[in-house]
Enzyme design. Structure first.
Site, PDB file in Angstrom:
ATOM      1  CG  ASP A 235       2.404  19.482 -15.951  1.00  0.00           C
ATOM      2  OD1 ASP A 235       2.850  20.644 -15.894  1.00  0.00           O
ATOM      3  OD2 ASP A 235       3.139  18.481 -16.036  1.00  0.00           O
ATOM      4  CG  HIS A 258       2.307  21.335 -11.930  1.00  0.00           C
ATOM      5  ND1 HIS A 258       3.321  20.601 -12.515  1.00  0.00           N
ATOM      6  CD2 HIS A 258       1.725  20.503 -11.028  1.00  0.00           C
ATOM      7  CE1 HIS A 258       3.333  19.369 -11.999  1.00  0.00           C
ATOM      8  NE2 HIS A 258       2.375  19.298 -11.100  1.00  0.00           N
TER       9      HIS A 258
END
Length: 412
Positions: A235, A258
Protein backbone atom coordinates in the site's frame (compact mmCIF):
# COMPACT_ATOMS: atom_id res chain seq x y z
CA UNK A 1 34.04 -17.90 33.82
CA UNK A 2 33.23 -14.93 36.08
CA UNK A 3 35.91 -12.83 34.37
CA UNK A 4 34.56 -13.74 30.94
CA UNK A 5 31.06 -12.69 31.96
CA UNK A 6 32.40 -9.45 33.41
CA UNK A 7 34.38 -8.67 30.25
CA UNK A 8 31.37 -9.40 28.08
CA UNK A 9 29.24 -7.08 30.20
CA UNK A 10 31.86 -4.33 29.94
CA UNK A 11 32.07 -4.71 26.15
CA UNK A 12 28.29 -4.56 25.80
CA UNK A 13 28.17 -1.50 28.05
CA UNK A 14 30.85 0.25 26.00
CA UNK A 15 29.07 -0.54 22.72
CA UNK A 16 25.78 0.73 24.06
CA UNK A 17 27.47 3.86 25.36
CA UNK A 18 28.87 4.55 21.88
CA UNK A 19 25.48 4.02 20.23
CA UNK A 20 23.62 6.20 22.71
CA UNK A 21 26.30 8.92 22.80
CA UNK A 22 25.71 9.54 19.09
CA UNK A 23 22.25 10.89 19.95
CA UNK A 24 22.87 12.50 23.33
CA UNK A 25 23.70 16.18 23.51
CA UNK A 26 23.83 16.30 27.29
CA UNK A 27 25.71 13.09 28.02
CA UNK A 28 25.10 11.17 31.22
CA UNK A 29 25.55 7.69 32.61
CA UNK A 30 23.72 4.71 31.16
CA UNK A 31 21.53 2.30 33.02
CA UNK A 32 21.00 -0.84 30.92
CA UNK A 33 17.85 -2.95 31.21
CA UNK A 34 18.54 -6.15 29.30
CA UNK A 35 15.26 -7.97 28.65
CA UNK A 36 17.00 -11.31 29.31
CA UNK A 37 17.59 -10.25 32.91
CA UNK A 38 13.88 -9.66 33.32
CA UNK A 39 12.93 -13.17 32.29
CA UNK A 40 12.83 -13.12 28.48
CA UNK A 41 13.66 -16.51 26.94
CA UNK A 42 14.42 -15.31 23.42
CA UNK A 43 13.66 -18.72 21.90
CA UNK A 44 10.92 -17.59 19.51
CA UNK A 45 8.31 -19.81 21.23
CA UNK A 46 7.77 -18.56 24.77
CA UNK A 47 5.75 -15.38 25.33
CA UNK A 48 8.34 -12.76 26.26
CA UNK A 49 5.83 -9.92 26.64
CA UNK A 50 5.80 -9.96 30.48
CA UNK A 51 9.60 -9.73 30.57
CA UNK A 52 9.63 -6.82 28.14
CA UNK A 53 7.04 -5.00 30.21
CA UNK A 54 9.02 -5.58 33.40
CA UNK A 55 12.17 -4.21 31.75
CA UNK A 56 10.22 -1.22 30.46
CA UNK A 57 8.63 -0.51 33.82
CA UNK A 58 12.03 -0.57 35.51
CA UNK A 59 13.57 1.71 32.88
CA UNK A 60 10.68 4.15 32.63
CA UNK A 61 9.46 4.44 36.20
CA UNK A 62 12.31 3.45 38.46
CA UNK A 63 15.45 4.87 36.86
CA UNK A 64 17.08 7.94 38.42
CA UNK A 65 16.51 10.98 36.24
CA UNK A 66 20.24 11.75 36.00
CA UNK A 67 20.90 8.50 34.11
CA UNK A 68 19.90 7.52 30.57
CA UNK A 69 17.75 4.36 30.66
CA UNK A 70 18.39 1.84 27.86
CA UNK A 71 16.05 -1.11 27.26
CA UNK A 72 18.30 -3.58 25.47
CA UNK A 73 17.10 -6.29 23.07
CA UNK A 74 20.22 -8.40 22.49
CA UNK A 75 21.26 -9.98 19.17
CA UNK A 76 21.05 -13.63 18.11
CA UNK A 77 17.72 -14.08 19.89
CA UNK A 78 14.10 -14.20 18.70
CA UNK A 79 11.49 -12.79 21.05
CA UNK A 80 7.81 -13.66 20.67
CA UNK A 81 5.60 -10.79 21.81
CA UNK A 82 1.83 -10.87 22.12
CA UNK A 83 0.03 -7.48 21.70
CA UNK A 84 1.37 -5.14 24.36
CA UNK A 85 1.57 -1.46 25.25
CA UNK A 86 4.50 0.47 26.70
CA UNK A 87 3.18 3.37 28.75
CA UNK A 88 4.61 6.69 29.84
CA UNK A 89 5.37 9.22 31.06
CA UNK A 90 8.90 8.26 32.07
CA UNK A 91 11.14 9.89 34.66
CA UNK A 92 14.02 10.43 32.26
CA UNK A 93 13.79 13.10 29.56
CA UNK A 94 15.05 10.52 27.06
CA UNK A 95 14.66 6.75 27.02
CA UNK A 96 16.22 4.29 24.58
CA UNK A 97 15.13 0.98 23.11
CA UNK A 98 18.16 -0.57 21.42
CA UNK A 99 17.03 -3.21 18.94
CA UNK A 100 19.68 -5.80 18.12
CA UNK A 101 17.55 -8.96 18.21
CA UNK A 102 14.40 -10.05 16.41
CA UNK A 103 10.80 -9.56 17.53
CA UNK A 104 8.00 -11.69 16.11
CA UNK A 105 4.23 -11.38 16.44
CA UNK A 106 1.90 -14.29 17.00
CA UNK A 107 0.14 -15.68 13.96
CA UNK A 108 -3.50 -14.65 13.60
CA UNK A 109 -5.05 -17.77 15.14
CA UNK A 110 -2.97 -17.20 18.30
CA UNK A 111 -3.57 -13.44 18.51
CA UNK A 112 -4.75 -12.28 21.92
CA UNK A 113 -5.18 -8.74 23.13
CA UNK A 114 -5.59 -5.46 21.25
CA UNK A 115 -7.24 -5.74 17.84
CA UNK A 116 -5.79 -2.35 16.87
CA UNK A 117 -2.03 -2.78 17.11
CA UNK A 118 0.68 -5.24 17.99
CA UNK A 119 3.26 -3.02 19.72
CA UNK A 120 2.06 0.31 21.13
CA UNK A 121 3.85 3.22 22.80
CA UNK A 122 1.68 5.78 24.62
CA UNK A 123 2.61 9.13 26.19
CA UNK A 124 6.39 8.71 26.09
CA UNK A 125 8.39 11.85 25.36
CA UNK A 126 12.00 11.55 24.23
CA UNK A 127 11.68 7.93 23.04
CA UNK A 128 14.52 6.70 20.82
CA UNK A 129 14.19 3.29 19.17
CA UNK A 130 17.17 2.29 17.08
CA UNK A 131 19.43 -0.58 16.11
CA UNK A 132 19.88 -3.20 13.40
CA UNK A 133 17.21 -5.59 14.67
CA UNK A 134 14.18 -6.96 12.85
CA UNK A 135 10.52 -6.57 13.84
CA UNK A 136 8.41 -9.19 12.05
CA UNK A 137 4.61 -8.93 12.21
CA UNK A 138 4.08 -12.32 10.51
CA UNK A 139 1.32 -10.72 8.47
CA UNK A 140 0.86 -13.52 5.94
CA UNK A 141 -1.69 -15.16 8.27
CA UNK A 142 -3.79 -11.96 8.12
CA UNK A 143 -3.56 -10.88 4.49
CA UNK A 144 -6.15 -13.25 2.96
CA UNK A 145 -8.81 -11.57 5.15
CA UNK A 146 -7.57 -7.99 4.77
CA UNK A 147 -9.12 -7.15 1.41
CA UNK A 148 -12.51 -5.49 0.89
CA UNK A 149 -12.37 -5.36 -2.89
CA UNK A 150 -15.60 -7.34 -3.22
CA UNK A 151 -17.37 -5.93 -0.16
CA UNK A 152 -20.46 -3.93 -1.19
CA UNK A 153 -20.40 -1.83 1.98
CA UNK A 154 -17.54 0.72 2.11
CA UNK A 155 -18.26 1.33 5.78
CA UNK A 156 -16.77 -2.08 6.50
CA UNK A 157 -13.43 -1.10 5.02
CA UNK A 158 -11.73 -0.55 8.37
CA UNK A 159 -12.66 -4.06 9.54
CA UNK A 160 -10.79 -5.47 6.56
CA UNK A 161 -7.44 -4.18 7.76
CA UNK A 162 -5.12 -6.09 10.03
CA UNK A 163 -3.71 -4.49 13.20
CA UNK A 164 -1.01 -1.85 13.00
CA UNK A 165 2.41 -3.33 13.45
CA UNK A 166 3.59 -0.48 15.68
CA UNK A 167 1.70 2.53 16.97
CA UNK A 168 3.22 5.62 18.63
CA UNK A 169 0.67 7.97 20.23
CA UNK A 170 1.46 11.21 22.09
CA UNK A 171 5.20 10.59 21.83
CA UNK A 172 6.87 13.98 21.37
CA UNK A 173 10.53 13.99 20.35
CA UNK A 174 10.27 10.48 18.88
CA UNK A 175 13.27 9.03 17.02
CA UNK A 176 13.14 5.79 14.98
CA UNK A 177 16.33 4.69 13.26
CA UNK A 178 18.05 1.75 11.63
CA UNK A 179 15.82 -1.28 12.26
CA UNK A 180 13.76 -3.36 9.83
CA UNK A 181 9.99 -3.60 10.11
CA UNK A 182 8.66 -6.42 7.94
CA UNK A 183 5.42 -8.26 7.11
CA UNK A 184 2.97 -6.15 9.10
CA UNK A 185 -0.55 -7.57 9.55
CA UNK A 186 -1.76 -4.11 8.46
CA UNK A 187 0.07 -0.79 8.31
CA UNK A 188 3.60 -1.12 9.60
CA UNK A 189 4.14 2.10 11.58
CA UNK A 190 1.49 4.57 12.78
CA UNK A 191 2.46 7.95 14.27
CA UNK A 192 -0.38 9.95 15.79
CA UNK A 193 -0.61 13.08 17.96
CA UNK A 194 3.15 13.52 18.05
CA UNK A 195 5.38 16.56 17.63
CA UNK A 196 9.03 16.68 16.56
CA UNK A 197 9.45 13.19 15.05
CA UNK A 198 12.46 11.96 13.06
CA UNK A 199 12.31 8.63 11.21
CA UNK A 200 15.47 7.59 9.35
CA UNK A 201 17.32 4.67 7.80
CA UNK A 202 14.48 2.18 8.20
CA UNK A 203 13.75 -0.87 6.05
CA UNK A 204 10.01 -1.52 5.78
CA UNK A 205 9.15 -4.55 3.66
CA UNK A 206 6.10 -6.64 2.74
CA UNK A 207 5.04 -8.31 -0.52
CA UNK A 208 3.58 -6.02 -3.16
CA UNK A 209 0.27 -7.90 -3.08
CA UNK A 210 -0.14 -7.76 0.72
CA UNK A 211 -3.27 -5.61 1.31
CA UNK A 212 -3.34 -2.49 3.48
CA UNK A 213 0.30 -2.78 4.54
CA UNK A 214 1.21 0.93 4.47
CA UNK A 215 4.78 1.70 5.40
CA UNK A 216 4.44 4.83 7.54
CA UNK A 217 1.13 6.54 8.41
CA UNK A 218 1.21 10.02 9.97
CA UNK A 219 -1.93 11.51 11.58
CA UNK A 220 -2.59 14.60 13.74
CA UNK A 221 1.11 15.38 14.07
CA UNK A 222 3.45 18.26 13.33
CA UNK A 223 7.17 18.70 12.59
CA UNK A 224 7.83 15.27 11.13
CA UNK A 225 10.92 14.19 9.17
CA UNK A 226 11.02 10.90 7.25
CA UNK A 227 14.31 10.36 5.49
CA UNK A 228 16.76 7.96 3.87
CA UNK A 229 14.63 4.83 4.14
CA UNK A 230 13.66 1.90 1.91
CA UNK A 231 9.95 1.06 1.82
CA UNK A 232 8.49 -1.78 -0.22
CA UNK A 233 4.93 -2.75 0.73
CA UNK A 234 1.44 -3.48 -0.58
CA UNK A 235 0.00 0.00 0.00
CA UNK A 236 1.20 3.59 0.49
CA UNK A 237 4.89 3.81 1.29
CA UNK A 238 4.14 7.01 3.20
CA UNK A 239 0.61 8.29 3.94
CA UNK A 240 0.15 11.77 5.42
CA UNK A 241 -3.30 12.07 6.94
CA UNK A 242 -5.63 14.56 8.61
CA UNK A 243 -4.42 17.07 11.18
CA UNK A 244 -0.80 16.92 10.04
CA UNK A 245 1.54 19.81 9.21
CA UNK A 246 5.21 20.60 8.63
CA UNK A 247 6.25 17.27 7.14
CA UNK A 248 9.52 16.67 5.26
CA UNK A 249 9.98 13.43 3.34
CA UNK A 250 13.43 13.05 1.76
CA UNK A 251 15.58 10.32 0.27
CA UNK A 252 12.90 7.60 0.24
CA UNK A 253 13.12 4.64 -2.14
CA UNK A 254 9.58 3.34 -2.59
CA UNK A 255 8.38 0.27 -4.46
CA UNK A 256 6.46 -1.89 -4.72
CA UNK A 257 3.57 -0.06 -3.14
CA UNK A 258 1.10 2.74 -3.80
CA UNK A 259 3.55 5.62 -3.72
CA UNK A 260 3.67 8.66 -1.43
CA UNK A 261 0.22 10.04 -0.61
CA UNK A 262 -1.50 12.94 1.05
CA UNK A 263 -4.75 11.47 2.41
CA UNK A 264 -7.19 10.20 1.87
CA UNK A 265 -8.99 13.14 3.49
CA UNK A 266 -12.65 13.89 4.18
CA UNK A 267 -14.09 10.48 5.04
CA UNK A 268 -17.59 10.71 6.50
CA UNK A 269 -17.79 14.45 5.82
CA UNK A 270 -14.90 15.10 8.18
CA UNK A 271 -13.19 18.49 8.51
CA UNK A 272 -9.63 17.44 7.67
CA UNK A 273 -6.54 19.59 7.20
CA UNK A 274 -3.02 18.99 5.93
CA UNK A 275 -0.46 21.71 5.19
CA UNK A 276 3.23 22.38 4.68
CA UNK A 277 4.23 18.99 3.30
CA UNK A 278 7.43 18.76 1.25
CA UNK A 279 8.60 15.60 -0.52
CA UNK A 280 12.15 15.77 -1.89
CA UNK A 281 14.58 13.55 -3.79
CA UNK A 282 12.62 10.31 -3.67
CA UNK A 283 12.66 7.38 -6.11
CA UNK A 284 9.55 5.34 -6.89
CA UNK A 285 9.89 2.00 -8.67
CA UNK A 286 6.98 0.02 -10.09
CA UNK A 287 4.41 1.59 -7.77
CA UNK A 288 0.66 1.67 -8.42
CA UNK A 289 0.67 5.46 -8.05
CA UNK A 290 3.47 7.96 -7.72
CA UNK A 291 2.91 11.17 -5.75
CA UNK A 292 -0.71 12.06 -5.13
CA UNK A 293 -3.33 13.91 -3.12
CA UNK A 294 -6.57 12.01 -2.56
CA UNK A 295 -9.77 13.38 -1.01
CA UNK A 296 -13.27 12.02 -0.55
CA UNK A 297 -16.36 13.88 -1.74
CA UNK A 298 -18.39 15.51 1.03
CA UNK A 299 -15.44 16.39 3.24
CA UNK A 300 -14.44 19.83 4.53
CA UNK A 301 -11.11 21.46 5.27
CA UNK A 302 -8.00 21.87 3.14
CA UNK A 303 -4.76 20.44 1.78
CA UNK A 304 -2.37 23.29 0.98
CA UNK A 305 1.25 24.30 0.59
CA UNK A 306 2.39 20.91 -0.67
CA UNK A 307 5.43 20.35 -2.88
CA UNK A 308 7.00 17.41 -4.68
CA UNK A 309 10.50 18.08 -5.97
CA UNK A 310 13.33 15.99 -7.40
CA UNK A 311 11.18 12.86 -7.80
CA UNK A 312 12.27 9.99 -10.08
CA UNK A 313 9.86 7.41 -11.49
CA UNK A 314 10.70 3.97 -12.83
CA UNK A 315 7.79 2.20 -14.59
CA UNK A 316 5.24 3.84 -12.28
CA UNK A 317 1.48 3.73 -12.90
CA UNK A 318 -0.38 7.06 -12.35
CA UNK A 319 2.77 9.07 -11.55
CA UNK A 320 1.21 12.47 -10.71
CA UNK A 321 -2.31 12.61 -9.38
CA UNK A 322 -4.76 14.87 -7.59
CA UNK A 323 -7.94 12.86 -7.06
CA UNK A 324 -10.86 14.64 -5.41
CA UNK A 325 -13.29 11.83 -6.18
CA UNK A 326 -11.43 9.14 -4.24
CA UNK A 327 -13.62 6.07 -3.78
CA UNK A 328 -11.36 3.03 -3.51
CA UNK A 329 -14.05 0.34 -3.41
CA UNK A 330 -15.81 1.78 -6.48
CA UNK A 331 -19.25 1.22 -4.95
CA UNK A 332 -21.75 3.74 -3.54
CA UNK A 333 -19.55 6.56 -4.84
CA UNK A 334 -21.44 9.86 -4.58
CA UNK A 335 -20.95 13.36 -5.89
CA UNK A 336 -21.29 16.02 -3.17
CA UNK A 337 -21.16 19.79 -3.35
CA UNK A 338 -18.62 20.07 -0.51
CA UNK A 339 -15.01 19.00 -0.80
CA UNK A 340 -11.56 19.41 0.71
CA UNK A 341 -9.99 22.59 -0.75
CA UNK A 342 -6.70 21.78 -2.51
CA UNK A 343 -4.36 24.70 -3.22
CA UNK A 344 -0.74 25.77 -3.59
CA UNK A 345 0.63 22.46 -4.84
CA UNK A 346 3.83 22.21 -6.88
CA UNK A 347 5.46 19.41 -8.87
CA UNK A 348 9.01 20.48 -9.79
CA UNK A 349 12.02 18.70 -11.26
CA UNK A 350 10.28 15.38 -11.80
CA UNK A 351 11.32 12.78 -14.38
CA UNK A 352 11.09 9.11 -15.28
CA UNK A 353 8.94 6.50 -16.96
CA UNK A 354 5.37 5.26 -16.62
CA UNK A 355 3.44 2.18 -17.68
CA UNK A 356 0.28 4.31 -17.98
CA UNK A 357 -0.90 6.57 -20.78
CA UNK A 358 -2.44 9.24 -18.53
CA UNK A 359 0.63 10.19 -16.49
CA UNK A 360 -0.64 13.53 -15.10
CA UNK A 361 -4.19 13.39 -13.76
CA UNK A 362 -5.60 16.44 -11.96
CA UNK A 363 -9.22 15.49 -11.21
CA UNK A 364 -10.66 18.29 -9.08
CA UNK A 365 -14.07 19.06 -7.59
CA UNK A 366 -16.46 20.65 -10.07
CA UNK A 367 -17.42 23.54 -7.76
CA UNK A 368 -14.23 24.44 -5.89
CA UNK A 369 -11.54 23.12 -8.19
CA UNK A 370 -7.84 23.01 -7.31
CA UNK A 371 -6.11 26.38 -7.02
CA UNK A 372 -2.55 27.46 -7.81
CA UNK A 373 -1.24 24.12 -9.08
CA UNK A 374 2.24 24.40 -10.59
CA UNK A 375 4.20 22.00 -12.77
CA UNK A 376 7.74 22.88 -13.83
CA UNK A 377 10.39 20.71 -15.46
CA UNK A 378 8.24 17.60 -15.37
CA UNK A 379 9.33 15.02 -17.95
CA UNK A 380 7.59 11.64 -17.97
CA UNK A 381 8.11 9.16 -20.80
CA UNK A 382 6.44 5.82 -21.57
CA UNK A 383 8.30 2.83 -20.18
CA UNK A 384 7.56 0.95 -23.42
CA UNK A 385 8.96 2.51 -26.57
CA UNK A 386 6.27 3.62 -29.00
CA UNK A 387 3.57 4.21 -26.39
CA UNK A 388 2.15 7.66 -25.82
CA UNK A 389 1.63 9.64 -22.62
CA UNK A 390 -0.86 12.40 -21.88
CA UNK A 391 -2.19 14.76 -19.20
CA UNK A 392 -5.77 15.43 -18.14
CA UNK A 393 -7.43 18.03 -15.89
CA UNK A 394 -10.84 18.61 -14.41
CA UNK A 395 -11.35 22.13 -13.01
CA UNK A 396 -7.66 22.52 -12.14
CA UNK A 397 -6.28 26.06 -12.01
CA UNK A 398 -2.59 26.67 -12.40
CA UNK A 399 0.41 26.80 -14.70
CA UNK A 400 2.72 24.30 -16.40
CA UNK A 401 6.17 25.15 -17.78
CA UNK A 402 8.77 22.92 -19.43
CA UNK A 403 6.57 19.87 -19.06
CA UNK A 404 6.28 16.72 -21.19
CA UNK A 405 3.66 15.62 -21.88
CA UNK A 406 2.20 19.06 -22.45
CA UNK A 407 -0.39 20.19 -19.93
CA UNK A 408 -2.86 22.29 -21.90
CA UNK A 409 -5.88 21.66 -19.70
CA UNK A 410 -5.26 24.16 -16.87
CA UNK A 411 -7.85 26.85 -16.24
CA UNK A 412 -6.60 30.36 -15.43
Amino acid sequence: MGCLKLRRHVVISLLLAIVVAADCATGGALTIFNVLRYGAAGNGRSDDSPAFLRAWEAACKGNPTKNIPVVYVPPNRTFLLTPLAFLGPCKSQRIYVLMSGKLIAPVKREWKGSPDAWIQFFGINGLVMKGKGVIDGQGSTWWPDNTCRNDPDPAKGVACKGPYGMMFRNCDGLRLKGFSKINGPGSHIKITKANNTVISNLWIIAPGDSPNTDGIDITSSTDVQIRNSFIATGDDCVAINAGTSNVYVTGITCGPGHGISIGSLGHGGGNDTVENVHVRNCTLKGTLTGVRIKTVQGGKGYARNISFKGIKFEAVDNPIQIEQFYCPLKVNCRNYTSAIAVSDVSFVGISGTSVAQNVINLNCNQLFGCKNIRLDRVYIQPSIAGNKVSATCNNAHGKATHTRPMVNCFLP
